[in-house]
Design a protein around this motif. Sequence first.
Motif, short mmCIF file in Angstrom:
data_model
loop_
_atom_site.label_atom_id
_atom_site.label_comp_id
_atom_site.label_asym_id
_atom_site.label_seq_id
_atom_site.Cartn_x
_atom_site.Cartn_y
_atom_site.Cartn_z
N SER A 204 0.83 -1.21 0.00
CA SER A 204 0.00 0.00 0.00
C SER A 204 0.87 1.26 0.00
CB SER A 204 -0.93 0.00 1.22
OG SER A 204 -0.17 0.08 2.41
N SER B 268 0.78 3.70 1.97
CA SER B 268 1.18 4.21 3.29
C SER B 268 2.64 3.87 3.59
CB SER B 268 0.28 3.62 4.38
OG SER B 268 0.45 2.23 4.50
N GLU C 27 -4.64 6.43 3.04
CA GLU C 27 -3.31 5.88 3.29
C GLU C 27 -2.34 6.93 3.81
OE1 GLU C 27 -2.05 2.65 2.97
OE2 GLU C 27 -4.17 2.11 2.87
#
Length: 675
Positions: free
Chosen positions: A77, A79, A594
């Motif tokens: 992801s 993030s 995110e």
Amino acid sequence: MTTNTLLLLLLSLLIAGGLSFFQYIYKAKNKSKVGWFLAFLRFLSIFGILLLLINPIVTKNTLETVKTPLPIVVDNSSSISFLNANEKALELYKKIQSNSDLQEKFDVQSYQFSDDFESTETFDFKGTQTNIDVVAKNLKSIYKNTIYPTVLITDGNQTSGNDYVYSFDAVNKVYPLIVGDTTTFLDFKINQLNVNKYAFHKNKFPVEAFLQYSGTKSVTADFVISQGNSVFSKQSITFSPSKKTATVNIFLPADKIGLQVFKATISSKEKEKNTYNNTKNFAVEVIDQKTNIAIISAINHPDLGAMKRAIESNVQRKVTIVKPNEIKTLQDYNVLILYQPTTEFKTIFENNKVAGINTFIITGNNTDFNFLIQQQNNLNFKMSGQKEDYLSVFNEQFNLFAADNIGFENLPPLQNAFGTVTVKGSVSVLLSSKIRAINTNSPLLAFAENQGKRAAYLLGENSWKWRLQTHVNNQSFEKYDVFIDKIIQFLASNNSKKSLVVEHESFYNSGEAIEINAQFFNKNYEFDEKARLTIAVTNTKTKQTKNYDLLKGNNSYKVNLDGLKAGSYAFTVKELNSKTTYSSNFEILDFDIEKQFVNPDVEKLTQLATQTQGKAFFTDQVDVLIKTLLENDEYKAIEKNIVTKTPLIDWIWLLVLISFLLATEWFVRKYNGLL
């Protein structure tokens, strides 16, 4: 191999040998080496054919070493990139995946996850969601009935899916490898905003905000809700090491009709590492619920005033009381309340057959039931000239709309002519009637819907006593007025069928699934599976248009518009055969879930490791993690004996050999002039 098979093979040898000897040795005039060679070829050919006919099963034992699987699952992801941990995560993955000792002990396999789960050895860290729960579900499916460890390289910040702590199989150890800076930074965050999707014009709608603080000192922050340059609310909130959360409840005015986008912001004078999570956009669609209602009555009665006051308790309703011969045009009204209709209402009923306005018919002692039978086809009346008092019984199974029991059983009776009332067709009864303690099984308050036209029936007068009694019971008219408002809301809604029905939200958050569903009906209102639906989506600012086809699913057509940037969009769905169109708009709010985090969720990943009897590691402990896996005696390779049984008829090379032997025999005989 069975005894019967051995006997058949022995018999095949005798037959093949006998036939070969008889043809090339016994019958031969001149015994030569060529004859013996031909006899040998014929023996092999016949024996091979007989082998195929017998088809013995050949059993083969193979020893195979099965290693314990070691899934290395990497959080792909965005993030990870936002926490500047993507390069470190990739470095950790390569170090574990390429370790020769781990490869010797385990069957190392690589996976990635964001909003979904897949097998891969390349990562771009661009996923728009983090769903660790999907990792648990997929590993359970892939490695069913297997004991194995899992290395989970992640920051632990989940944005979708169920709580992952208890999703993983407790018998399989999980070793989270935590990436991201664990240093505590001062940070303000709007953790969650709760707000209804819809609000009514000129009302106020609630907004609930959950605020979060990370830091080591006491600070004051301003929480502001604004729209453009207008500030609707501003509050100062104090946080401290002992008070790290706050809940704020605000009521905002719904002054403008349509989709209204607001911005919630928390800020202070302190410097923050991440300011992206200080702001959240949210939207509310403000609906104009203004409704004009006509109460048409030829008589004066207290019910009329009580009904008007109850309906107008909602400021969006306007009630006009008129006589049947005074009403000019029905199109000025959204709902018609016909109070105790008689033959004087004949023109009203005839005009409404064309206008198609929903009606609320209230009967009583002055009602002409013979006339009413002719004007509607939902209820049938067989009434006498005698009056009767009817008590009410609430139907808990009523489901046309949400209706609460306001204590109907204890309300005064309504008065109506004595007789029998029966329903015809599809009628939903909210209140049935009883005389004293005897249930009549007849409706007292009923609703009908036919071909998009709605009607309500209250069979009795003196409902003004109901409103008065609820005030006595509750010191307020509110419960009764809300009940009447729900009836008016049901009647004011237009449920007429359309050939093209499109379902969509008024707004979406950036990064979430944007799906629009549509149904197309033919003239018989049957779902048309041969429809050709397209959608044109236009960014109202850039004027850029994208066209998509809607794909047929289970009784609907759908299109996925993922990938659109934040902004306002207008769209048109078109059915190409009939040229039927539907146009509307939606808003994509600028929100990247995110980017809401400044630290990895160490607490939750440690809890996951404890739950599965594993252990959490940080980025500088990767060597300790590898050593832990290598020294764990639970994970040993298993040697399996693989038994393979193959029918001889599956040996294609035997058929090739027989063909070769027969061909060789023919060429030798041809060469030696024996044909």
